[in-house]
Scaffold this active site. Structure first.
Site, PDB file in Angstrom:
ATOM      1  N   HIS A   1      -0.133   0.278 -10.521  1.00 14.67           N
ATOM      2  CA  HIS A   1      -0.815  -0.670  -9.641  1.00 14.67           C
ATOM      3  C   HIS A   1      -1.236  -1.921 -10.422  1.00 14.67           C
ATOM      4  O   HIS A   1      -2.421  -2.253 -10.517  1.00 14.67           O
ATOM      5  CB  HIS A   1      -2.036  -0.019  -8.986  1.00 14.67           C
ATOM      6  CG  HIS A   1      -2.414  -0.672  -7.682  1.00 14.67           C
ATOM      7  ND1 HIS A   1      -2.827   0.030  -6.582  1.00 14.67           N
ATOM      8  CD2 HIS A   1      -2.432  -1.981  -7.297  1.00 14.67           C
ATOM      9  CE1 HIS A   1      -3.097  -0.799  -5.590  1.00 14.67           C
ATOM     10  NE2 HIS A   1      -2.852  -2.027  -6.006  1.00 14.67           N
TER      11      HIS A   1
ATOM     12  N   ARG B   1       0.858  -1.181   0.000  1.00 16.10           N
ATOM     13  CA  ARG B   1       0.000   0.000   0.000  1.00 16.10           C
ATOM     14  C   ARG B   1       0.896   1.233   0.000  1.00 16.10           C
ATOM     15  O   ARG B   1       1.936   1.266   0.662  1.00 16.10           O
ATOM     16  CB  ARG B   1      -0.925   0.021   1.219  1.00 16.10           C
ATOM     17  CG  ARG B   1      -2.099  -0.939   1.104  1.00 16.10           C
ATOM     18  CD  ARG B   1      -3.092  -0.475   0.047  1.00 16.10           C
ATOM     19  NE  ARG B   1      -4.248  -1.345  -0.089  1.00 16.10           N
ATOM     20  CZ  ARG B   1      -4.372  -2.300  -1.001  1.00 16.10           C
ATOM     21  NH1 ARG B   1      -3.373  -2.534  -1.850  1.00 16.10           N
ATOM     22  NH2 ARG B   1      -5.462  -3.023  -1.075  1.00 16.10           N
TER      23      ARG B   1
ATOM     24  N   GLU C   1      -2.286   7.807  -4.291  1.00 15.22           N
ATOM     25  CA  GLU C   1      -2.731   7.187  -5.534  1.00 15.22           C
ATOM     26  C   GLU C   1      -4.119   7.683  -5.948  1.00 15.22           C
ATOM     27  O   GLU C   1      -4.999   7.799  -5.088  1.00 15.22           O
ATOM     28  CB  GLU C   1      -2.753   5.670  -5.310  1.00 15.22           C
ATOM     29  CG  GLU C   1      -2.858   4.836  -6.540  1.00 15.22           C
ATOM     30  CD  GLU C   1      -2.606   3.356  -6.252  1.00 15.22           C
ATOM     31  OE1 GLU C   1      -3.323   2.522  -6.819  1.00 15.22           O
ATOM     32  OE2 GLU C   1      -1.696   3.051  -5.459  1.00 15.22           O
TER      33      GLU C   1
END
Length: 317
Positions: A283, A236, A265
């Site tokens: 991602h 993360r 993000e």
């Protein structure tokens, strides 16, 4: 028939499986749900399949005693965007999709390790720009991974899959930092995070997201790393303090970074975009059709179990 919301367009088999069981509405946007959309969904649907960015907070749930929506099936293993305690307080069950994501995410970690260590991003940009003038003995010399030391931060399913690939595939020594001891089927030594950072040629972040791990990789950890070392994050984004990472890269305190996730993000810290020693992916951790279908089918199975009155297989709250 129960009404279910799919918060994003999903793979075809996932949608078909859900439609076989429920009255399904697919939200057509790929952007995260707004707070207003989430609040409305709790009022008008019996269950939801949500994913990264669809924030479910205590503030949203405070409007309800027991909402109509009593089941939230997260499409993904990480669920730090969901306030699990608040869901529990309001009688909402939460599930995730562990296992399905493990190998694909570990593969992306190895992709970033190789790309960054062997300077593949720089090389690809050189070829595309027309600046490559041919092979020579000192061009784009990088880090040879075979026999090096990998430090894994978070030795859960994904961390173990990364470590296993490093040990058996590249003959790397494995160190790891984890809150608890782990029984693993390969040679690995557990140490405090600072000691792992100081000894690793590659430090890979595979810890779960959440308040407990926010900025776990901070300036102190980055300062402990050798100047020749590389940081890789496939977990993360907010586990890494991006300001501290930029400072470390600019100062040459570490040699490079490979990132698949970002602190804010989808925004990426502008300085990172300009750094040749940094490899950036959008991602891609679970981005294969087989894996996304498996994740979706697992989420549907969680919903089915709940509405059938069975035990939810991957319940987290």
């Amino acid at each position: 028939m129960k009404r279910i919301l799919l918060s994003r367009p999903m793979p075809p088999q996932t949608v078909a499986a859900a439609e076989d069981l429920f009255e399904v509405e697919v939200r057509e946007s790929n952007k995260p749900m707004s707070a207003g959309e989430v609040r409305a969904a709790f009022a008008v649907y019996d269950g939801m399949m949500v994913t990264l960015g669809d924030a479910i907070t205590a503030d949203i749930l405070q409007d309800f005693g027991r909402p109509r929506c009593r089941m939230v099936a997260n499409f993904g293993v990480g669920y730090n965007h969901i306030d699990v305690a608040a869901c529990t307080d309001h009688g909402v069950i939460v599930s995730n999709t562990p296992g399905a994501v493990t190998d694909a995410t570990a593969d992306i970690a190895l992709t970033l390790m190789l790309m960054t260590a062997r300077r593949a991003g720089e090389g690809e940009r050189m070829v595309r720009s027309g600046k490559w003038e041919g092979w020579h003995p000192t061009q784009l010399l990088g880090l040879h991974l075979t026999g090096k030391t990998v430090g894994v931060v978070g030795m859960g399913r994904i961390g173990q899959a990364i470590a296993r690939r490093c040990h058996f595939g590249f003959g790397m020594s494995v160190l790891y930092a984890n809150r608890s001891e782990k029984a693993v089927d390969f040679p690995a030594v557990q140490k405090p995070l600072a000691e792992v950072a100081a000894a690793a040629d590659i430090l890979v972040v595979a810890a779960p997201g959440g308040a407990e791990t926010e900025h776990l990789i901070d300036a102190a950890v980055l300062d402990a790393m050798p100047k020749t070392a590389i940081l890789v994050n496939i977990a993360r984004g907010n586990i890494v303090d991006e300001k501290a990472l930029v400072a470390a890269l600019e100062a040459g305190s570490i040699a490079g970074a490979g990132l698949d996730v970002y602190e804010h993000e989808p925004k990426v810290t502008p300085a990172l975009l300009k750094m040749d020693q940094v490899c950036l992916l959008p991602h891609l951790g679970t981005a294969s059709m087989e894996v996304r279908e498996e994740m979706g089918l697992m989420a549907v199975a969680n919903l089915r179990a709940y509405f059938d009155g069975d035990e939810v297989p991957n319940r987290v709250a």
